[in-house]
Enzyme design. Structure first.
Site, PDB file in Angstrom:
ATOM      1  N   ASP A  32       0.811  -1.273   0.015  1.00  0.00           N
ATOM      2  CA  ASP A  32      -0.087   0.129   0.009  1.00  0.00           C
ATOM      3  C   ASP A  32       0.859   1.076  -0.192  1.00  0.00           C
ATOM      4  O   ASP A  32       2.074   1.252   0.234  1.00  0.00           O
ATOM      5  CB  ASP A  32      -0.866  -0.076   1.302  1.00  0.00           C
ATOM      6  CG  ASP A  32      -1.872   1.164   1.335  1.00  0.00           C
ATOM      7  OD1 ASP A  32      -2.258   1.600   0.407  1.00  0.00           O
ATOM      8  OD2 ASP A  32      -2.025   1.730   2.636  1.00  0.00           O
ATOM      9  N   ASP A  34      -0.168   5.070   0.893  1.00  0.00           N
ATOM     10  CA  ASP A  34      -0.491   6.129   2.094  1.00  0.00           C
ATOM     11  C   ASP A  34      -0.150   5.348   3.471  1.00  0.00           C
ATOM     12  O   ASP A  34      -1.003   4.287   3.834  1.00  0.00           O
ATOM     13  CB  ASP A  34      -1.647   6.751   1.871  1.00  0.00           C
ATOM     14  CG  ASP A  34      -1.906   7.523   0.481  1.00  0.00           C
ATOM     15  OD1 ASP A  34      -1.011   8.342   0.379  1.00  0.00           O
ATOM     16  OD2 ASP A  34      -2.715   7.094  -0.402  1.00  0.00           O
ATOM     17  N   ASN A  66      -5.753   2.225  -2.701  1.00  0.00           N
ATOM     18  CA  ASN A  66      -7.219   2.660  -3.123  1.00  0.00           C
ATOM     19  C   ASN A  66      -7.343   4.027  -3.449  1.00  0.00           C
ATOM     20  O   ASN A  66      -8.393   4.553  -3.674  1.00  0.00           O
ATOM     21  CB  ASN A  66      -7.806   2.480  -1.760  1.00  0.00           C
ATOM     22  CG  ASN A  66      -8.488   0.888  -1.631  1.00  0.00           C
ATOM     23  OD1 ASN A  66      -8.148   0.164  -2.496  1.00  0.00           O
ATOM     24  ND2 ASN A  66      -9.148   0.594  -0.469  1.00  0.00           N
ATOM     25  N   ASN A  67      -6.277   4.994  -3.290  1.00  0.00           N
ATOM     26  CA  ASN A  67      -6.289   6.216  -3.700  1.00  0.00           C
ATOM     27  C   ASN A  67      -6.547   6.354  -5.362  1.00  0.00           C
ATOM     28  O   ASN A  67      -5.645   6.084  -5.930  1.00  0.00           O
ATOM     29  CB  ASN A  67      -4.821   6.808  -3.477  1.00  0.00           C
ATOM     30  CG  ASN A  67      -4.946   8.345  -3.618  1.00  0.00           C
ATOM     31  OD1 ASN A  67      -5.763   8.910  -4.339  1.00  0.00           O
ATOM     32  ND2 ASN A  67      -4.444   9.008  -2.581  1.00  0.00           N
ATOM     33  N   HIS A 191      -9.669   9.429   5.991  1.00  0.00           N
ATOM     34  CA  HIS A 191      -8.401   9.220   5.670  1.00  0.00           C
ATOM     35  C   HIS A 191      -7.825  10.199   6.890  1.00  0.00           C
ATOM     36  O   HIS A 191      -8.258  11.508   7.035  1.00  0.00           O
ATOM     37  CB  HIS A 191      -7.852   9.581   4.355  1.00  0.00           C
ATOM     38  CG  HIS A 191      -8.423   8.740   3.424  1.00  0.00           C
ATOM     39  ND1 HIS A 191      -7.944   7.652   3.056  1.00  0.00           N
ATOM     40  CD2 HIS A 191      -9.485   9.009   2.581  1.00  0.00           C
ATOM     41  CE1 HIS A 191      -8.603   6.967   2.205  1.00  0.00           C
ATOM     42  NE2 HIS A 191      -9.511   8.066   1.745  1.00  0.00           N
ATOM     43  N   LYS A 222      -9.325  -2.458  -2.942  1.00  0.00           N
ATOM     44  CA  LYS A 222      -9.202  -3.242  -1.575  1.00  0.00           C
ATOM     45  C   LYS A 222     -10.469  -3.159  -0.676  1.00  0.00           C
ATOM     46  O   LYS A 222     -10.788  -2.186  -0.553  1.00  0.00           O
ATOM     47  CB  LYS A 222      -7.867  -2.875  -0.845  1.00  0.00           C
ATOM     48  CG  LYS A 222      -6.755  -3.208  -1.411  1.00  0.00           C
ATOM     49  CD  LYS A 222      -5.268  -2.717  -0.969  1.00  0.00           C
ATOM     50  CE  LYS A 222      -5.127  -1.156  -0.793  1.00  0.00           C
ATOM     51  NZ  LYS A 222      -4.218  -0.662  -0.158  1.00  0.00           N
ATOM     52  N   ASP A 248      -1.237  -0.562   5.974  1.00  0.00           N
ATOM     53  CA  ASP A 248      -1.499  -0.147   7.385  1.00  0.00           C
ATOM     54  C   ASP A 248      -2.732   0.009   7.674  1.00  0.00           C
ATOM     55  O   ASP A 248      -3.031   0.507   8.919  1.00  0.00           O
ATOM     56  CB  ASP A 248      -0.695   1.504   7.194  1.00  0.00           C
ATOM     57  CG  ASP A 248      -1.843   2.096   6.506  1.00  0.00           C
ATOM     58  OD1 ASP A 248      -2.139   1.896   5.278  1.00  0.00           O
ATOM     59  OD2 ASP A 248      -2.318   3.348   6.868  1.00  0.00           O
TER      60      ASP A 248
END
Length: 315
Positions: A32, A34, A66-67, A191, A222, A248
């Site tokens: 991932d 971020d 996922n961004n 977020h 995800k 994370d």
């Protein structure tokens, strides 16, 4: 849980020889971004060295995020800017890119897509040849008198920092047609921002539309398996048992890995902490056990001593 390290798996902190053995055993490392690789425009200390070292040692490194706010080309520039010099376009799998592949290759959409999302998401769709509704709403327009685009075959929802009530209303109207697909890039609820503030995620927008439409969105990112299917389709011979998912967030990254049969590793530089994982591990609900990581590290910089040990063995 997958893998061959049962002696020290199950929400266990690992380092040293165990981490070195795990690195040697895996061929694919899925990261991932971020909270794992960087925080905003600041790379996690040591992350660039870890990624560059894995690539230089012939490991397959893939970034699964996922961004959906930026196109993949923008990610390549960001990686380079932050010191990740070996990252190529084909290593990056964003929820925006995978949504475009889903619309083009899986459902083969024949018509326009109404997008709630940022320009980066629209660009991914356009590069895949997916026609998007392109219209600028008059600031005074309302759902009572605005035009509705014809031939809308799908509504795709992602993070949108310019969300308006009119966009939600239009999407709700399109979704009254049962033939109109309801898709979402991801369902992240929020977020973290600096100073203890949070930013509502795509999941909060999806929830509003699910209530308004009485329908459930198909999530592409995800923890859906589809992102791993995208990776498998573009890298030949991907064996889930040879993959490690590093993230994370328990509810997305760890669940994604579990859903796809991958070993999972939680790094404590982002959203979820060890205490959160232990709550899920002791839960009486079996479903919660899929959110428990196999391994835990404080940061992916914990990989660095293992590289040094490997180099010493070679020399």
């Amino acid at each position: 849980m997958a893998g061959a390290f049962g002696g020290f798996k199950g929400c266990q902190k690992i380092r040293g020889p165990q981490l070195r053995s795990l690195m040697e055993a895996k061929d694919y490392f899925l990261f991932d971004c971020d909270g794992v690789i960087w925080h905003g425009e600041q790379a996690v200390t040591g992350a660039a060295k870890v990624v560059n070292a894995l690539i230089s040692r012939g490991k397959n490194v893939v970034f699964v995020t996922n961004n959906s706010t930026r196109p993949r080309e923008s990610y390549v520039h960001k990686f380079f800017r932050l010191g990740f010099t070996g990252v190529m376009l084909e290593q990056i799998f964003s929820s925006g890119y995978c949504s475009a592949l889903y619309l083009r290759d899986v459902v083969k959409v024949r018509g326009q897509v109404f997008v709630i999302g940022c320009d980066g998401l629209r660009r991914e769709l356009q590069e895949a040849g997916i026609p998007c509704v392109e219209e600028e709403d008059d600031p005074a327009a309302t759902i009572y008198d605005c035009a509705l685009a014809p031939d809308v075959k799908a509504v795709l929802v992602g993070h949108d920092d310019k969300l308006t009530f009119l966009k939600l209303a239009k999407a709700s109207c399109f979704l009254r047609d049962p033939e109109c697909l309801f898709l979402a890039t991801d369902n992240d609820p929020w977020h973290p921002l600096s100073g203890g503030r949070i930013l509502p995620g795509s999941g909060s927008l999806i929830a509003a539309l699910e209530v308004a439409s009485g329908r459930k969105a198909t999530v592409i990112g995800k923890p859906s398996r589809f992102m791993f299917e995208c990776i498998s389709s573009q890298f030949s011979g991907v064996d889930p048992a040879q993959c490690l998912m590093v993230g994370d967030r328990l509810e997305t990254d760890m669940l994604f890995g579990s859903n796809c049969g991958l070993d999972t590793m939680l790094t404590l530089t982002g959203v979820s902490q060890l205490e959160d994982a232990e709550v899920y591990r002791s839960s009486e609900l079996t479903a919660n056990h899929s959110l428990v990581p196999d391994y835990v590290v404080d940061t992916i910089a914990d990989f660095l001593p293992a590289f040094e040990e490997l180099d010493e063995q070679i020399n």
